[in-house]
Scaffold this active site. Structure first.
Site, mmCIF file in Angstrom:
data_model
loop_
_atom_site.group_PDB
_atom_site.id
_atom_site.type_symbol
_atom_site.label_atom_id
_atom_site.label_comp_id
_atom_site.label_asym_id
_atom_site.label_seq_id
_atom_site.Cartn_x
_atom_site.Cartn_y
_atom_site.Cartn_z
ATOM 1 N N ASP A 85 33.300 -31.081 17.694
ATOM 2 C CA ASP A 85 33.204 -32.510 17.103
ATOM 3 C C ASP A 85 34.344 -32.531 16.187
ATOM 4 O OD1 ASP A 85 32.902 -34.843 15.913
ATOM 5 O OD2 ASP A 85 30.744 -34.960 15.855
ATOM 6 N N HIS B 50 34.835 -36.155 13.895
ATOM 7 C CA HIS B 50 34.377 -36.661 12.952
ATOM 8 C C HIS B 50 35.303 -36.587 11.741
ATOM 9 C CE1 HIS B 50 33.821 -32.537 12.103
ATOM 10 N NE2 HIS B 50 33.386 -32.909 10.919
ATOM 11 N N ASP C 180 29.651 -33.441 5.342
ATOM 12 C CA ASP C 180 28.813 -32.824 6.893
ATOM 13 C C ASP C 180 27.320 -32.844 6.540
ATOM 14 O OD1 ASP C 180 31.426 -32.584 8.280
ATOM 15 O OD2 ASP C 180 31.538 -30.904 7.587
ATOM 16 N N HIS D 261 0.667 -1.296 0.064
ATOM 17 C CA HIS D 261 -0.069 0.063 -0.106
ATOM 18 C C HIS D 261 0.890 1.334 -0.132
ATOM 19 C CE1 HIS D 261 -2.421 -3.174 1.877
ATOM 20 N NE2 HIS D 261 -3.384 -2.599 1.121
ATOM 21 N N HIS E 131 35.543 -36.774 6.546
ATOM 22 C CA HIS E 131 36.190 -35.856 5.706
ATOM 23 C C HIS E 131 37.505 -36.649 4.834
ATOM 24 C CE1 HIS E 131 33.746 -32.810 6.520
ATOM 25 N NE2 HIS E 131 34.067 -32.760 8.021
#
Lengths: 170, 439
Positions: free
Chosen positions: B210, B213, B362, B108, B218
């Site tokens: 972490d 991992h 990941d 508007h 990886h």
């Protein structure tokens, strides 16, 4: 006239073959289509309005989705072959469709080509992804593979990727 | 546990066993409570001041699921406002960034200045009969906005502690990224944005502590030439610390005994730069922060994460209980020369972010973990965070007198335990005080 048609036909055949290599997971053959002085670049697109229209793409020196050379692309291919690239284990099923191929011009032994792509990817159980966009290539004629890709700029039509990652090639 | 049936949350987190109830990753009622108790209360990262170099520059961002505009007003001051017209709630700014003094609602035509003030309303005289209170219908401002060395944070909670108190010891450790050299850092233009079908807490959990991992998740990136970990092979992955800075913030850092080991841990392409800046960093930050600690990964509660050497910062925007939108930026020292900026940028984007050879793997882990939290049976089994529970270091100052926070070995889930403890504490706590809200 006939020469231009020959070039266009040769390039469209080349793109179909390239797409088949990718879809058939023949990444070693695919990397064989790249020139040793490859530049493979995918800028980021963002939403702009007003005076910002025209600057939707990041520039060289800014962050990009891909900014690779031959060695890093070869390493990306190598990664997929390890069997432990979890994002592509099992590999996604893709269909690369390339169309609207326009030969923009030729100079200094290089051929400039613009094309459109639509890539469908299905992964694991029901994951579905569609990528669409424009490729701007610089090709060099090659005895063995007809053409080598010297420079590829990929402009995705996505500002926020709805795909979880860019683990495939374009 | 039945979904949506818990009036209290701390029973979902059992720190004596190091176990959490997995419904926190899948229960839609818990997610709605998070938007209120976590995202409307906490200080959230919006961006960096170098993204707003000029007056009237702006970018749009999110605080939880609420869209906001971050502006540098005509006076130079930085503000943040709900990107929502006060008339019908339409988004007043559709751009990701730009330079504008005014934002006009496309519905508007109500027009707001970049300090939030409502400036013009079409038909103010003819149809509102000058009865609309213009002053109380400006864009809704955040309750508090502040920056730490260029990093802009804001909260919608008027009763939230100051940013300094909120960050606590984490700010002191954050200097290792943002204050290594004179002038601090800059964000390079460009933001990766992408959707992941995972609960937002999985990536935060991954980045806060972490280190475990890496070799599995990886392995493919490492093996194929996308090195991302420091290259020192001796004791690889086990020499260092997880440091919990309190308030749900934490990070992991490798440990260098001396200057030589700092260089041995540098990413190969950054080695020359590391050697070049070491004297300045060491002088600015001292022995602990300038030499011994080589930080790698971190999360600042609730949804900000970073990778130190890789020059990467990111936010995990919640998009429903099963979806997250990652926003990732590349940062470099302001004093870094162009060659180094280029190297950091390429390192970052080839490894982290949308096409990242580390990131991709990941993402899939977080998606699968989210999926397995949805089934009724799967939800009955707890998530195990017990690694190294009885092996926190009793007196961290025995490692170094300047050490702050709670500390454990490099492979230890102390940071995840404290992340969810903080989460439960806030979920059980007082509701946010949203200023001016009438609902």
């Amino acid at each position: 006239m006939s020469r231009n048609i020959d070039i266009w036909f040769s390039i469209t055949q080349f793109y179909s073959r390239e797409a088949r290599y990718l879809d058939d997971l023949e990444f070693d053959k695919w990397i064989g289509l790249m020139a040793p002085d490859l530049r493979y670049w995918m800028p980021i697109v963002s939403n702009r309005i007003g005076r910002g229209i025209g600057s939707e793409l990041t520039e060289r020196g800014h962050l990009a989705h891909f900014e690779d050379d031959f060695e890093s692309m070869r390493n990306r291919v190598k990664r997929l072959a390890t069997g432990r690239a979890w994002a592509e284990t099992p590999p996604g099923r893709t269909n690369h469709m390339v169309s609207n191929v326009e030969v923009d011009g030729q100079e200094d032994g290089l051929t400039h080509v613009t094309s459109k792509f639509l890539i469908y990817r299905s992964h694991m159980e029901t994951d579905q992804e569609v990528f669409s966009g424009t490729r701007k290539d610089v090709l060099r004629a090659d005895e063995d593979t007809d053409w080598k890709i010297v420079d590829r700029t990929i402009i995705l039509d996505h500002a926020v990727l709805t795909q979880k990652s860019l683990g495939i090639f374009f | 546990m039945e979904q949506g049936a818990h009036p209290h949350f701390d029973h979902l987190i059992d720190l004596t066993k190091g176990e959490i109830n997995r419904s926190i990753f899948s229960d839609p009622a818990i997610y709605q409570q998070e938007l209120k108790q976590i995202f409307a209360r906490c200080w959230l990262f919006l961006g960096h001041e170098t993204q707003l170099p000029e007056e009237n520059d702006f970018f749009t961002a999110y605080m939880g699921e609420d869209p906001v505009i971050v502006t540098r007003h005509s006076g130079g001051q930085i503000g943040a406002f709900l990107n929502m017209c006060r008339h019908r709630g339409n988004r007043v700014c559709r751009a990701d960034s730009g330079n504008q003094r005014m934002f006009t609602c496309p519905f508007h035509g109500w027009t707001f200045a970049n300090n939030g003030n409502l400036k013009t309303v079409p038909g103010y005289k003819q149809v509102y009969h000058e009865k609309l209170d213009m002053e109380s219908h400006g864009l809704v401002p955040v309750a508090q906005i502040d920056s730490y060395k260029g990093m802009i944070f804001a909260t919608f909670d008027a009763s939230a502690p100051s940013l300094e108190d909120y960050l606590g010891d984490m700010a002191w450790y954050l200097d290792m990224a943002v204050d290594r050299r004179e002038g601090g850092i800059v964000f390079l233009p460009g933001t990766h944005k992408w959707r992941i079908k995972c609960n937002w807490k999985f990536p935060v959990d991954n980045f806060i502590g972490d280190s475990y991992h890496g070799p599995v998740s990886h392995g493919s990136a490492w093996e194929s030439g996308f090195e991302g970990m420091p290259r020192r092979k001796k004791g690889y992955g086990y020499e260092g610390f997880q440091i919990n800075a309190g308030n749900g913030h934490g990070f992991g850092a490798r440990w260098a005994e001396n200057e030589e080991q700092v260089y041995e841990m540098a990413l190969p392409e950054f080695l020359a730069y590391e050697q070049d800046r070491f004297p300045e960093t060491h002088a600015r930050l001292g022995d602990l922060r300038g030499m011994h600690l080589s930080p790698m990964h971190a999360s600042i509660f609730p949804n900000f994460s970073m990778l130190w050497q890789s020059g990467n910062m990111r936010v995990w925007h919640p998009r429903g209980v099963n979806e997250t939108e990652g926003w990732s930026w590349c940062f470099v020292d302001k004093k870094a020369d162009q060659d180094h900026r280029d190297m950091v940028r390429i390192h970052d984007l080839q490894r982290h972010g949308t096409s990242g050879t580390w990131e991709q793997d990941d993402v899939d882990n977080w998606v699968q973990s989210t999926l397995s939290s949805r089934g009724y049976v799967g939800r009955q089994f707890t998530q195990n965070l017990s690694m190294g529970m009885d092996h926190e270091i009793e007196d961290p100052t025995s490692i170094h007198p300047d050490m702050r926070g709670r500390v454990a070995g490099f492979q230890n889930e102390i940071n995840q335990r404290q992340l969810y403890a903080r989460w439960a504490h806030l979920m059980d706590g007082d509701a946010p005080v949203v200023q001016g809200a009438t609902a």
